[in-house]
Design an enzyme around this catalytic site. Sequence first.
Site, PDB file in Angstrom:
ATOM      1  N   LYS A 161     -11.360 -12.931 -16.245  1.00 15.17           N
ATOM      2  CA  LYS A 161     -10.115 -12.504 -15.127  1.00 15.17           C
ATOM      3  C   LYS A 161     -10.677 -11.740 -14.042  1.00 15.17           C
ATOM      4  O   LYS A 161      -9.985 -11.987 -12.941  1.00 15.17           O
ATOM      5  CB  LYS A 161      -9.286 -11.623 -15.859  1.00 15.17           C
ATOM      6  CG  LYS A 161      -9.793 -10.595 -16.861  1.00 15.17           C
ATOM      7  CD  LYS A 161      -9.790 -10.701 -18.302  1.00 15.17           C
ATOM      8  CE  LYS A 161     -10.628  -9.485 -19.067  1.00 15.17           C
ATOM      9  NZ  LYS A 161     -10.409  -9.741 -20.389  1.00 15.17           N
ATOM     10  N   GLY A 175     -10.580 -10.292 -28.721  1.00 18.78           N
ATOM     11  CA  GLY A 175     -11.110 -10.483 -29.750  1.00 18.78           C
ATOM     12  C   GLY A 175     -12.076 -11.955 -29.798  1.00 18.78           C
ATOM     13  O   GLY A 175     -11.342 -12.679 -29.264  1.00 18.78           O
ATOM     14  N   ILE A 215      -2.871 -15.565 -26.395  1.00 20.84           N
ATOM     15  CA  ILE A 215      -1.604 -16.252 -26.033  1.00 20.84           C
ATOM     16  C   ILE A 215      -1.797 -17.359 -25.160  1.00 20.84           C
ATOM     17  O   ILE A 215      -2.293 -17.091 -24.209  1.00 20.84           O
ATOM     18  CB  ILE A 215      -0.816 -14.854 -25.575  1.00 20.84           C
ATOM     19  CG1 ILE A 215      -0.793 -13.893 -26.570  1.00 20.84           C
ATOM     20  CG2 ILE A 215       0.666 -15.331 -25.282  1.00 20.84           C
ATOM     21  CD1 ILE A 215      -0.100 -12.552 -26.097  1.00 20.84           C
ATOM     22  N   THR A 251     -19.051 -11.389 -27.672  1.00 18.85           N
ATOM     23  CA  THR A 251     -18.031 -11.612 -28.551  1.00 18.85           C
ATOM     24  C   THR A 251     -17.371 -12.885 -28.372  1.00 18.85           C
ATOM     25  O   THR A 251     -17.036 -13.887 -29.460  1.00 18.85           O
ATOM     26  CB  THR A 251     -17.080 -10.666 -28.197  1.00 18.85           C
ATOM     27  OG1 THR A 251     -17.492  -9.162 -28.213  1.00 18.85           O
ATOM     28  CG2 THR A 251     -15.795 -10.489 -29.110  1.00 18.85           C
ATOM     29  N   GLU A 291      -7.476 -20.454 -19.469  1.00 16.14           N
ATOM     30  CA  GLU A 291      -6.527 -19.942 -20.396  1.00 16.14           C
ATOM     31  C   GLU A 291      -6.999 -18.517 -21.076  1.00 16.14           C
ATOM     32  O   GLU A 291      -6.217 -18.025 -21.358  1.00 16.14           O
ATOM     33  CB  GLU A 291      -6.217 -21.199 -21.611  1.00 16.14           C
ATOM     34  CG  GLU A 291      -5.203 -20.654 -22.557  1.00 16.14           C
ATOM     35  CD  GLU A 291      -3.841 -20.479 -21.922  1.00 16.14           C
ATOM     36  OE1 GLU A 291      -3.316 -21.371 -21.493  1.00 16.14           O
ATOM     37  OE2 GLU A 291      -3.234 -19.353 -21.965  1.00 16.14           O
ATOM     38  N   LYS A 344      -5.322  -9.416 -14.820  1.00 20.27           N
ATOM     39  CA  LYS A 344      -4.490 -10.740 -15.208  1.00 20.27           C
ATOM     40  C   LYS A 344      -3.165 -10.742 -14.681  1.00 20.27           C
ATOM     41  O   LYS A 344      -2.519 -11.768 -14.480  1.00 20.27           O
ATOM     42  CB  LYS A 344      -4.273  -9.995 -16.808  1.00 20.27           C
ATOM     43  CG  LYS A 344      -5.709 -10.011 -17.524  1.00 20.27           C
ATOM     44  CD  LYS A 344      -5.297  -9.469 -18.935  1.00 20.27           C
ATOM     45  CE  LYS A 344      -6.712  -8.922 -19.643  1.00 20.27           C
ATOM     46  NZ  LYS A 344      -6.617  -8.176 -20.795  1.00 20.27           N
ATOM     47  N   GLY A 358      -5.617 -13.261 -23.950  1.00 17.51           N
ATOM     48  CA  GLY A 358      -6.483 -13.771 -24.890  1.00 17.51           C
ATOM     49  C   GLY A 358      -5.814 -14.990 -25.465  1.00 17.51           C
ATOM     50  O   GLY A 358      -5.953 -16.095 -24.989  1.00 17.51           O
ATOM     51  N   GLU A 417     -14.009   0.647 -24.653  1.00 22.74           N
ATOM     52  CA  GLU A 417     -15.149   0.626 -24.337  1.00 22.74           C
ATOM     53  C   GLU A 417     -15.955   1.874 -24.138  1.00 22.74           C
ATOM     54  O   GLU A 417     -15.091   2.953 -23.647  1.00 22.74           O
ATOM     55  CB  GLU A 417     -15.416  -0.228 -22.885  1.00 22.74           C
ATOM     56  CG  GLU A 417     -14.896  -1.668 -22.748  1.00 22.74           C
ATOM     57  CD  GLU A 417     -15.880  -2.654 -23.333  1.00 22.74           C
ATOM     58  OE1 GLU A 417     -17.075  -2.268 -23.366  1.00 22.74           O
ATOM     59  OE2 GLU A 417     -15.209  -3.527 -23.672  1.00 22.74           O
TER      60      GLU A 417
HETATM   61  N1  LIG Z   1     -13.782 -10.000 -25.910  1.00 24.16           N
HETATM   62  C1  LIG Z   1     -12.895 -10.303 -25.624  1.00 24.16           C
HETATM   63  O1  LIG Z   1     -11.796 -10.067 -26.516  1.00 24.16           O
HETATM   64  C2  LIG Z   1     -12.271 -10.902 -24.234  1.00 24.16           C
HETATM   65  C3  LIG Z   1     -10.980 -11.198 -24.285  1.00 24.16           C
HETATM   66  C4  LIG Z   1     -10.542 -12.136 -23.029  1.00 24.16           C
HETATM   67  C5  LIG Z   1     -11.366 -12.457 -22.100  1.00 24.16           C
HETATM   68  N2  LIG Z   1     -12.812 -11.929 -22.142  1.00 24.16           N
HETATM   69  C6  LIG Z   1     -13.592 -12.338 -21.200  1.00 24.16           C
HETATM   70  O2  LIG Z   1     -14.668 -12.936 -21.636  1.00 24.16           O
HETATM   71  C7  LIG Z   1     -15.923 -12.735 -20.912  1.00 24.16           C
HETATM   72  C8  LIG Z   1     -16.930 -12.385 -22.052  1.00 24.16           C
HETATM   73  O3  LIG Z   1     -16.582 -11.223 -22.832  1.00 24.16           O
HETATM   74  P1  LIG Z   1     -17.165 -10.913 -24.005  1.00 24.16           P
HETATM   75  O4  LIG Z   1     -16.552  -9.668 -24.788  1.00 24.16           O
HETATM   76  O5  LIG Z   1     -17.784 -11.688 -24.810  1.00 24.16           O
HETATM   77  O6  LIG Z   1     -18.754  -9.893 -23.260  1.00 24.16           O
HETATM   78  P2  LIG Z   1     -19.892  -9.623 -24.410  1.00 24.16           P
HETATM   79  O7  LIG Z   1     -19.747  -9.394 -25.484  1.00 24.16           O
HETATM   80  O8  LIG Z   1     -20.377  -8.519 -23.394  1.00 24.16           O
HETATM   81  O9  LIG Z   1     -20.895 -10.904 -23.951  1.00 24.16           O
HETATM   82  C9  LIG Z   1     -21.346 -10.945 -22.634  1.00 24.16           C
HETATM   83  C10 LIG Z   1     -22.518 -11.935 -22.943  1.00 24.16           C
HETATM   84  O10 LIG Z   1     -23.114 -12.433 -21.516  1.00 24.16           O
HETATM   85  C11 LIG Z   1     -24.676 -12.514 -21.682  1.00 24.16           C
HETATM   86  N3  LIG Z   1     -25.060 -12.316 -20.254  1.00 24.16           N
HETATM   87  C12 LIG Z   1     -24.802 -10.990 -19.618  1.00 24.16           C
HETATM   88  N4  LIG Z   1     -25.548 -10.904 -18.407  1.00 24.16           N
HETATM   89  C13 LIG Z   1     -26.285 -12.370 -18.392  1.00 24.16           C
HETATM   90  C14 LIG Z   1     -27.049 -12.741 -17.717  1.00 24.16           C
HETATM   91  N5  LIG Z   1     -27.554 -12.260 -16.403  1.00 24.16           N
HETATM   92  N6  LIG Z   1     -27.702 -14.145 -17.934  1.00 24.16           N
HETATM   93  C15 LIG Z   1     -27.178 -14.687 -19.059  1.00 24.16           C
HETATM   94  N7  LIG Z   1     -26.289 -14.027 -20.074  1.00 24.16           N
HETATM   95  C16 LIG Z   1     -25.968 -12.844 -19.721  1.00 24.16           C
HETATM   96  C17 LIG Z   1     -24.801 -11.554 -22.609  1.00 24.16           C
HETATM   97  O11 LIG Z   1     -26.250 -11.612 -23.119  1.00 24.16           O
HETATM   98  P3  LIG Z   1     -26.965 -10.868 -24.480  1.00 24.16           P
HETATM   99  O12 LIG Z   1     -25.999 -11.220 -25.474  1.00 24.16           O
HETATM  100  O13 LIG Z   1     -28.205 -11.377 -24.761  1.00 24.16           O
HETATM  101  O14 LIG Z   1     -26.758  -9.440 -23.959  1.00 24.16           O
HETATM  102  C18 LIG Z   1     -23.649 -11.626 -23.677  1.00 24.16           C
HETATM  103  O15 LIG Z   1     -24.019 -12.598 -24.601  1.00 24.16           O
HETATM  104  C19 LIG Z   1     -15.647 -11.605 -20.010  1.00 24.16           C
HETATM  105  O16 LIG Z   1     -15.221 -12.259 -18.533  1.00 24.16           O
HETATM  106  C20 LIG Z   1     -14.273 -11.145 -20.582  1.00 24.16           C
HETATM  107  O17 LIG Z   1     -13.600 -10.392 -19.624  1.00 24.16           O
HETATM  108  C21 LIG Z   1     -13.133 -11.236 -23.404  1.00 24.16           C
END
Ligand SMILES: NC(=O)c1ccc[n+]([C@@H]2O[C@H](COP(=O)([O-])OP(=O)(O)OC[C@H]3O[C@@H](n4cnc5c(N)ncnc54)[C@H](OP(=O)(O)O)[C@@H]3O)[C@@H](O)[C@H]2O)c1
Length: 436
Positions: A113, A310, A144, A20, A137, A213, A142, A198
């Site tokens: 986080k 997001g 903010i 994402t 940040e 957080k 997110g 989730e």
């Molecule tokens: N989603 C949000 O709105 C949001 C908001 C604030 C902070 N965050 C933080 O941002 C981070 C990412 O969140 P996300 O929602 O983007 O997660 P996500 O959609 O689950 O994406 C995780 C990514 O990491 C890759 N990945 C997982 N294990 C891996 C490994 N061993 N080697 C290489 N790549 C690997 C996955 O690859 P594949 O795609 O190939 O499976 C995927 O592309 C997290 O720390 C989360 O807490 C997320």
Amino acid sequence: MSQPRPGHKPLSVAVAGLGTVGAGLLKLLSENADIVAARAGRPVTVGAVSARTRGRDRGVPLDGLRWYDDPVALAADPGTDVVVELIGGSDGPARALVEAAIAAGKPVVTANKALLAVHGAAIAELAEARGVPLAFEAAVAGGIPAIKGLREGLAGNRIRRVAGILNGTCNYILTVMREQGREFAEVLAEAQALGYAEADPSFDIDGIDAAHKLAILAALAFGRPVEFGAVHVEGIREVTALDIALAGELGYRIKLLGIASRDAAGISARVHPCMVPVAAPIARVDGVFNAVVAEGDFVGRVMLEGRGAGAGPTASAVAADLIDLARGRHTPVWGAASGALDAAPSVPMDRHCGAYYLRLMVLDRPGVIADVTGILRDEAISLESMLQRGRAPGEAVPVVLTTHDCEEAAMRAALARIAALDSVLEKPALIRVEPL
Ligand SMILES: NC(=O)c1ccc[n+]([C@@H]2O[C@H](COP(=O)([O-])OP(=O)(O)OC[C@H]3O[C@@H](n4cnc5c(N)ncnc54)[C@H](OP(=O)(O)O)[C@@H]3O)[C@@H](O)[C@H]2O)c1
């Protein structure tokens, strides 16, 4: 918009994780390349990426980018200036990559986080020892700009309290429960079907994500290393539609808040459902929105509200960090160098002092209320109000009590005795009242 000066070398970024947030970041850096370059003083370009599944369509072109199956190898990529970690998880490849990048002297941007809350103290020390910037940040609320707001915008203040709605999933569920008078389990199932929660929602609904957080916010607000273990955590599983409705009658809304405050005894940090007055600005922050409120001695109260998750909002926060790094702007991780951090002790939850809402299901028969109020009197807890809904002799009726400020330990002791009374039929509901 003015163009970056010719001759300025682009900042070359390696992105680990193309989910994402990662895909959102690539989209932002491509669609807003002009303004990012102008504000950064040079182009910010992605040179290398890593994810698990190479062939997956991520909605953004990856042609020409260096692909790594092993994200940790990005730390050694010779063409990379900054490593962006967007994999997630407090350990595993995310931690290994961040540590490897710092060891290699490469600035790191992360949205993680969980990693910062659990290992942030050690990682910040590593970054300081190596003189490497670590920016995050996107890790709190997110889109903010809560980190910048607190650490830089309010840097001239002693912060007394920082509080927030820090989990959009919980806020969405509580909002729908209130608006539609529905129960938690049903609304959670619907949120999962809609993609707002989730498949395994426990990190969100049990308050852990909000606690991660809050631990980071508390570290920034009070200038001390992050201490996740000191955060008291309760989630929203036990909040009922009945309590939300009764709270409304009393002039309150129920929100899952993270609150960190400082007094003479030290620093307390807690995440739990709270009753906040309907008139408080934070009470009106509904749905998936997040908010952060900070109180400083010179500034007074500041509230920031926006989308806490997001692709777009989170990419927006990551991009801000990259622009800072491109400009050479960075501050110590917790706002001050490690030698200047605060050593104030953590205050345990038992010592929390505040007002409480207590809802009992009691048998409607004489003497019950006297038993309950007698126990409260024994524990030196004084009542502010009492509300009995309806009459049904011999059957269960809800009784709501609100208290004046008292200590958590006294309230817990009273609650255990009240719950043991024959005439009290279910586990009592206890919600803390917060005058935000
Ligand atoms: N989603 C949000 O709105 C949001 C908001 C604030 C902070 N965050 C933080 O941002 C981070 C990412 O969140 P996300 O929602 O983007 O997660 P996500 O959609 O689950 O994406 C995780 C990514 O990491 C890759 N990945 C997982 N294990 C891996 C490994 N061993 N080697 C290489 N790549 C690997 C996955 O690859 P594949 O795609 O190939 O499976 C995927 O592309 C997290 O720390 C989360 O807490 C997320």
